[in-house]
Scaffold this active site. Sequence first.
Site, short mmCIF file in Angstrom:
data_model
loop_
_atom_site.label_atom_id
_atom_site.label_comp_id
_atom_site.label_asym_id
_atom_site.label_seq_id
_atom_site.Cartn_x
_atom_site.Cartn_y
_atom_site.Cartn_z
N GLY A 38 5.07 2.98 -3.30
CA GLY A 38 5.09 2.02 -4.40
C GLY A 38 4.66 2.53 -5.75
O GLY A 38 5.04 1.98 -6.79
N ASP A 94 0.50 0.75 -6.85
CA ASP A 94 1.31 -0.25 -7.55
C ASP A 94 0.57 -1.57 -7.71
O ASP A 94 0.54 -2.15 -8.79
CB ASP A 94 2.66 -0.46 -6.83
N ASP A 97 -3.75 -6.14 -3.78
CA ASP A 97 -3.52 -7.47 -3.19
C ASP A 97 -4.81 -7.86 -2.46
O ASP A 97 -5.76 -8.31 -3.08
CB ASP A 97 -2.29 -7.38 -2.30
N THR A 98 -4.88 -7.66 -1.15
CA THR A 98 -6.14 -7.96 -0.46
C THR A 98 -7.21 -6.91 -0.78
O THR A 98 -8.40 -7.17 -0.67
CB THR A 98 -5.96 -7.97 1.07
N GLY A 99 -6.77 -5.71 -1.14
CA GLY A 99 -7.70 -4.62 -1.45
C GLY A 99 -7.94 -3.68 -0.29
O GLY A 99 -8.58 -2.65 -0.45
N THR A 101 -5.87 -1.61 1.33
CA THR A 101 -5.24 -0.29 1.20
C THR A 101 -6.11 0.62 0.34
O THR A 101 -6.44 1.75 0.74
CB THR A 101 -3.84 -0.44 0.56
N LEU A 102 -6.47 0.14 -0.85
CA LEU A 102 -7.24 0.98 -1.76
C LEU A 102 -8.62 1.30 -1.18
O LEU A 102 -9.11 2.42 -1.28
CB LEU A 102 -7.37 0.25 -3.10
N ASP A 153 8.55 -2.86 -3.61
CA ASP A 153 9.75 -3.14 -2.82
C ASP A 153 9.62 -4.40 -1.98
O ASP A 153 8.52 -4.90 -1.73
CB ASP A 153 10.00 -1.99 -1.84
N ARG A 159 13.03 -1.24 -5.71
CA ARG A 159 12.02 -0.39 -6.38
C ARG A 159 12.51 0.09 -7.75
O ARG A 159 11.72 0.42 -8.62
CB ARG A 159 11.74 0.85 -5.53
#
Length: 178
Positions: A38, A94, A97-99, A101-102, A153, A159
């Site tokens: 992303g 990108d 959202d919920t956080g 992943t980061l 995406d 994308r």
Amino acid sequence: MKILLTEAEVRDGVRRMAEDIGRFYGDKPLTIVGVLTGSVVLLADIIRLLDMPLRVSVVQAKSYRGATTVRGELLINADLLPDLTGCDVLLVDDIFDTGHTLFELLGKMQGLGPKSIRSAVLLRKRGRQEMTREPDYCAFEIPDEFVVGYGLDYNDHYRNLPYIAALEPHEIAAGKSS
Ligand code: IMP
Ligand code: MG
């Protein structure tokens, strides 16, 4: 599809974020790590707006599987990362959202011994966060809608759109059954 951020708005937001990043790091060498897939459009644009000595790398994180917009297990592939020991690292994604992943990526990369690690995202979805850590840089806050374009995406489509658009619920439903 409804356009949330035009191409010009995205460009201005990315430029503002790059200026903030440049002010913080100054001339210090920086290692930028983009989250695949992303972040590729943001990564390509933002590195050309930064003028410190820069290394560019990528890490892969996959959580959204197939047609679903529900978060699945996060798979991280860090094989492509260079040696981060003692480096100032900026992780670029990108959307926040919920956080999860980061948060998980930062944890994993912290273990590789960088001097510092910060994060930058194009978008932050309002009211969705489940983690305490927030991104250090964020270009735009958006409402809780499923968005595509500028790297984001839906089922690996859209994308390439130069703007950010929200998918209507019936467009998401149509994608699920195909
Ligand atoms: P988080 O772990 O919930 O913060 O999710 C972050 C990841 O989910 C991002 O890297 C995106 O790949 C994906 N994602 C979250 N929301 C959207 C969206 O609205 N459109 C497309 N991808 C999204
Ligand atoms: Mg992603």
